[in-house]
Scaffold this active site. Structure first.
Site, PDB file in Angstrom:
ATOM      1  N   GLY A  90       1.018 -27.420 -28.446  1.00 38.51           N
ATOM      2  CA  GLY A  90       0.709 -26.417 -27.414  1.00 38.51           C
ATOM      3  C   GLY A  90      -0.506 -26.841 -26.624  1.00 38.51           C
TER       4      GLY A  90
ATOM      5  N   GLY B  76      -3.963 -25.065 -24.182  1.00 43.94           N
ATOM      6  CA  GLY B  76      -4.682 -23.886 -23.683  1.00 43.94           C
ATOM      7  C   GLY B  76      -5.551 -24.314 -22.529  1.00 43.94           C
TER       8      GLY B  76
ATOM      9  N   PHE C  20      -8.438 -25.334 -22.690  1.00 42.11           N
ATOM     10  CA  PHE C  20      -9.359 -26.392 -23.121  1.00 42.11           C
ATOM     11  C   PHE C  20      -8.712 -27.761 -23.132  1.00 42.11           C
ATOM     12  CE2 PHE C  20      -6.987 -24.517 -26.498  1.00 42.11           C
ATOM     13  CZ  PHE C  20      -6.434 -25.621 -27.122  1.00 42.11           C
ATOM     14  N   GLY C  21      -7.409 -27.844 -23.355  1.00 37.50           N
ATOM     15  CA  GLY C  21      -6.759 -29.129 -23.578  1.00 37.50           C
ATOM     16  C   GLY C  21      -5.539 -28.899 -24.434  1.00 37.50           C
TER      17      GLY C  21
ATOM     18  N   LYS D  53      -6.910 -31.716 -31.827  1.00 36.24           N
ATOM     19  CA  LYS D  53      -7.204 -31.058 -30.548  1.00 36.24           C
ATOM     20  C   LYS D  53      -7.923 -32.056 -29.662  1.00 36.24           C
ATOM     21  CE  LYS D  53      -7.694 -26.101 -31.279  1.00 36.24           C
ATOM     22  NZ  LYS D  53      -8.567 -24.946 -31.055  1.00 36.24           N
TER      23      LYS D  53
ATOM     24  N   ASP E  81     -12.600 -13.057 -29.034  1.00 39.08           N
ATOM     25  CA  ASP E  81     -11.196 -13.078 -28.595  1.00 39.08           C
ATOM     26  C   ASP E  81     -10.278 -12.824 -29.798  1.00 39.08           C
ATOM     27  OD1 ASP E  81      -9.096 -13.190 -26.810  1.00 39.08           O
ATOM     28  OD2 ASP E  81      -8.999 -15.386 -26.765  1.00 39.08           O
TER      29      ASP E  81
END
Length: 300
Positions: free
Chosen positions: A24, A26, A28-29, A44, A137
């Site tokens: 996946g 987001g 951020f990367g 990540k 969050d």
């Protein structure tokens, strides 16, 4: 301005890590499933030129939690820089509570499972607050279960510290609130303070947690179909005052007691986590349900 996302093809090597597939991405990367001789992990990545370095925060928070024996967090197995990106390798986790909720009948969990998830999710926040950080969050998409073996299938992980903020200074004293703070987080689960653009505090993470608990339990939050952020904030305020029944329809009475506790907290107060655990465990007894087995265990 966001940089171009780093795209890595399956079969690519990043140091000793072989890219298996993309999981996946987001703001951020991206996140990839990777493997080495010891097993499978999550990698990540984030471009080195990104204006806001989210991974640095993630690594710092997870490292601190690791030192303190945090109960619900991924372990970091490697980190570094490779070409044009920074990377971190961590525990590979399973499905999110968001996905597991949607798989349940009526798109919600059984009461015992929702409460069990709630307890573990709050333990994660308690540990995070103990090192002086707010999550900011809290939502079902940022919690997952583990992958292999019964212990892991019953363990809840807290993910994604990209919006985390340190609320204490170097001496461990709580910082004074800023006059105004921008909206952070996800509208559906955001605390009322966030809608008012106030500085967030520990009680706000716990307020978001309570909204999440309601949704896991019933599959619903009364404002879920409202798009306008301001209207959602107004709806939440009503639910804390006159429309309390709308929020807690189909929920144990104990959830209202949790809200009363949260609403009585001020900026500098620590939530009484033990009171919250006791209250929510009482809901198991008063509704005659057991926490285990979790709903998904027999499907895995």
């Amino acid at each position: 301005m966001a940089q171009e996302l780093i795209q890595l093809q399956p079969g690519t090597q990043v140091e000793r890590w072989k890219i298996e597939k993309k999981l996946g991405e987001g703001g951020f990367g991206a996140v990839y499933k990777v493997s080495d001789s010891t097993g499978q992990y999550a990698l990540k990545v984030e471009g080195v030129n990104e204006q806001i370095q989210v991974l640095k925060m993630e690594v710092f928070v997870l490292t601190e939690l690791g030192k303190r024996g945090g109960r619900h967090f991924c372990k970091i197995h490697d980190k570094g820089r490779y070409g044009t990106f920074n990377y971190v390798v961590m525990t590979l986790v399973g499905k999110s509570l968001q996905d597991l909720r949607k798989e349940g009948p009526g798109q919600h969990m059984s009461l015992g499972t929702a409460i069990g998830c709630g307890i573990q999710a709050l333990e994660g926040l308690e540990d995070l607050h103990a090192i002086g950080y707010l999550h900011r969050d809290v939502k079902p998409g940022n919690y997952t279960i583990g992958r292999i073996g019964l212990d892991e299938l019953r363990k809840i992980y807290v993910l994604d510290f990209g919006m985390a903020r340190k609320f204490t200074n170097e001496q461990g004293i709580i910082r004074k609130p800023r006059a105004a703070a921008g909206f952070r987080g996800t509208v559906r689960y955001a605390p009322i303070s966030c809608h008012l653009q106030r500085e967030l505090c520990r009680k706000d993470d716990v307020e978001s947690w309570l909204y999440m608990l309601v949704e896991l339990t019933t599959g619903n939050l009364p404002w879920k179909n409202i798009q306008d952020m301001h209207q959602v904030g107004e709806y939440k305020k009503r639910c804390h005052n006159t429309a309390i029944n709308e929020l807690f329809v189909g929920c144990p009475y104990e959830y209202r007691e949790l809200m009363t506790h949260i609403d009585n907290l001020k900026y500098y107060d620590a939530p009484d986590y033990q009171y919250c655990y006791r209250t929510i465990r009482r809901a198991l007894t008063s509704n005659g349900v057991k926490e285990l087995p979790y709903d998904w265990e027999n499907k895995m």
